[in-house]
Design a protein around this motif. Structure first.
Motif, short mmCIF file in Angstrom:
data_model
loop_
_atom_site.label_atom_id
_atom_site.label_comp_id
_atom_site.label_asym_id
_atom_site.label_seq_id
_atom_site.Cartn_x
_atom_site.Cartn_y
_atom_site.Cartn_z
N SER A 173 0.13 -6.67 -6.40
CA SER A 173 0.09 -5.75 -5.25
C SER A 173 1.13 -4.64 -5.39
N TYR A 174 2.24 -4.94 -6.11
CA TYR A 174 3.31 -3.97 -6.28
C TYR A 174 3.22 -3.23 -7.62
N ALA A 175 2.06 -3.26 -8.23
CA ALA A 175 1.89 -2.55 -9.50
C ALA A 175 2.09 -1.05 -9.28
N PRO A 176 2.75 -0.36 -10.23
CA PRO A 176 2.95 1.09 -10.09
C PRO A 176 1.63 1.83 -10.21
N PRO A 177 1.60 3.08 -9.81
CA PRO A 177 0.37 3.87 -9.92
C PRO A 177 -0.08 3.96 -11.38
N ASP A 178 -1.37 4.14 -11.57
CA ASP A 178 -1.88 4.29 -12.94
C ASP A 178 -1.20 5.46 -13.62
N GLN A 179 -0.75 5.21 -14.85
CA GLN A 179 -0.06 6.24 -15.62
C GLN A 179 -0.98 6.79 -16.70
N CYS A 181 13.30 -1.78 -8.54
CA CYS A 181 13.49 -1.17 -7.23
C CYS A 181 12.14 -0.84 -6.61
N PHE A 182 12.12 -0.77 -5.30
CA PHE A 182 10.92 -0.33 -4.59
C PHE A 182 10.88 1.19 -4.56
N TYR A 183 9.72 1.75 -4.85
CA TYR A 183 9.52 3.20 -4.83
C TYR A 183 8.39 3.54 -3.88
N SER A 184 8.48 4.70 -3.25
CA SER A 184 7.43 5.18 -2.36
C SER A 184 6.24 5.66 -3.19
N ARG A 185 5.05 5.23 -2.82
CA ARG A 185 3.85 5.71 -3.51
C ARG A 185 3.57 7.18 -3.15
N ALA A 186 4.08 7.62 -2.01
CA ALA A 186 3.81 8.98 -1.55
C ALA A 186 4.62 10.02 -2.33
N ASP A 187 5.93 9.78 -2.43
CA ASP A 187 6.78 10.80 -3.06
C ASP A 187 7.63 10.27 -4.22
N LYS A 188 7.45 8.97 -4.57
CA LYS A 188 8.15 8.34 -5.69
C LYS A 188 9.67 8.27 -5.50
N SER A 189 10.13 8.42 -4.25
CA SER A 189 11.56 8.26 -3.99
C SER A 189 11.94 6.80 -4.08
N ARG A 190 13.14 6.55 -4.56
CA ARG A 190 13.58 5.16 -4.74
C ARG A 190 14.13 4.58 -3.46
N GLY A 191 13.75 3.35 -3.17
CA GLY A 191 14.27 2.63 -2.03
C GLY A 191 15.26 1.57 -2.48
N LYS A 222 0.82 -1.21 0.00
CA LYS A 222 0.00 0.00 0.00
C LYS A 222 0.86 1.26 0.00
N ASP A 223 2.14 1.12 0.41
CA ASP A 223 3.04 2.28 0.48
C ASP A 223 4.14 2.25 -0.57
N HIS A 224 4.33 1.11 -1.24
CA HIS A 224 5.43 0.95 -2.18
C HIS A 224 4.97 0.28 -3.47
N TYR A 225 5.69 0.55 -4.53
CA TYR A 225 5.48 -0.15 -5.80
C TYR A 225 6.83 -0.48 -6.42
N LEU A 226 6.84 -1.40 -7.39
CA LEU A 226 8.06 -1.80 -8.08
C LEU A 226 8.13 -1.14 -9.44
N ALA A 227 9.33 -0.64 -9.79
CA ALA A 227 9.54 -0.05 -11.11
C ALA A 227 11.01 -0.22 -11.47
N LYS A 228 11.31 -0.15 -12.77
CA LYS A 228 12.68 -0.36 -13.24
C LYS A 228 13.54 0.88 -13.02
N ASP A 229 14.78 0.63 -12.61
CA ASP A 229 15.80 1.66 -12.55
C ASP A 229 16.86 1.31 -13.58
N LEU A 230 17.42 2.32 -14.25
CA LEU A 230 18.34 2.09 -15.35
C LEU A 230 19.53 1.23 -14.95
N LYS A 231 20.04 1.42 -13.72
CA LYS A 231 21.25 0.71 -13.31
C LYS A 231 20.98 -0.45 -12.35
#
Length: 244
Positions: free
Chosen positions: A116-122, A75-85, A62-71
């Motif tokens: 459950s880790y789907a990124p926010p709707d784009q 990675c896990f990203y915050s749903r609140a501010d999209k910062s990478r974890g 509910k607080d994180h989603y998975l998305a690709k990082d170039l390097k």
């Protein structure tokens, strides 16, 4: 198979809430038919459930989603501010301490598909439009000269496509010799340190003949094939020795 899924749900429910047990059951049953997500019979389902439960505590969906990082890959990203974890790979290896390589691979593949880790709707992407229909003929292999560092990254985690719909990863349909590449011969030459051979049939979008996945472009010095999707590491091999 149905009985096995029921047993798995029962065992998972011993340590997990019913919602997570259902997620596990639905995912595993859904992926059974495509041959791409099959667990070895000796892997304990409750072990998988335990790892998922621990991951959900570390990175609540509910607080994180998975998305690709170039390097770093996924990675896990915050749903609140999209910062990478933390990266998924580092989480599996270091935090969860899954020692067996095959179990790490299977668990990571499961997590990558966990809705459950789907990124926010784009918003609708430019790529959704069919700008480049799939070609009638596509080379079985294409080649890309690049730096040693880029080659190591590509062989480990693939090549990530960046930019918009008109951008792509430039490749050549023919293998050219290193000396010719060093003089700037061929097309799409980034560096003449390493040559990569890319099997197009191992790129999922190309194998499915999807639009906007690859296109042929006339270029100075020959014909260029631009791959407009990510290239997985499984499709790449180092063929520098063949080009000497």
């Amino acid at each position: 198979r149905a009985a096995e899924i029921r047993n798995m749900r029962t065992r998972a429910a011993q340590s997990l809430d019913p919602a997570l047990a259902n997620v596990l059951g639905e995912e595993l049953a859904e992926e059974e038919g495509d041959g791409d997500f099959v667990f070895a019979r000796d892997v304990e389902w409750v072990k998988l459930a335990g790892w998922v439960a621990e991951l959900y505590k570390l990175f609540p969906p509910k607080d994180h989603y998975l998305a690709k990082d170039l390097k770093k890959g996924l990675c896990f990203y915050s749903r609140a501010d999209k910062s990478r974890g933390e990266s998924l790979d580092n989480t599996v290896r270091v935090t969860l301490r899954i020692a067996d390589g095959k179990e790490r691979e299977r668990f990571s593949k499961y997590v990558a598909r966990d809705r459950s880790y789907a990124p926010p709707d784009q918003p609708k992407k430019e790529e959704d439009a069919v700008e480049y229909p799939f070609p009638m003929m596509v080379p079985g292999v294409v080649y890309r000269w690049c730096s040693g560092a880029d080659a190591r990254t590509a062989l480990r985690q693939g090549i990530i496509k960046t930019g918009g719909i008109h951008d792509g990863i430039p490749t050549m349909p023919n293998l050219i010799k290193k000396g010719f590449a060093e003089k700037g011969g061929g097309v799409g030459i980034v560096s003449a340190e390493k040559c990569l051979e890319i099997t197009t049939a191992r790129i999922p979008e190309i194998a499915r003949k999807e639009a906007n996945s690859i296109r042929r472009t006339p270029a100075r010095g020959g014909v260029e094939w631009k791959i407009t999707v990510d290239i997985p590491a499984a499709a790449i091999r180092d063929c520098t020795k063949d080009a000497k």
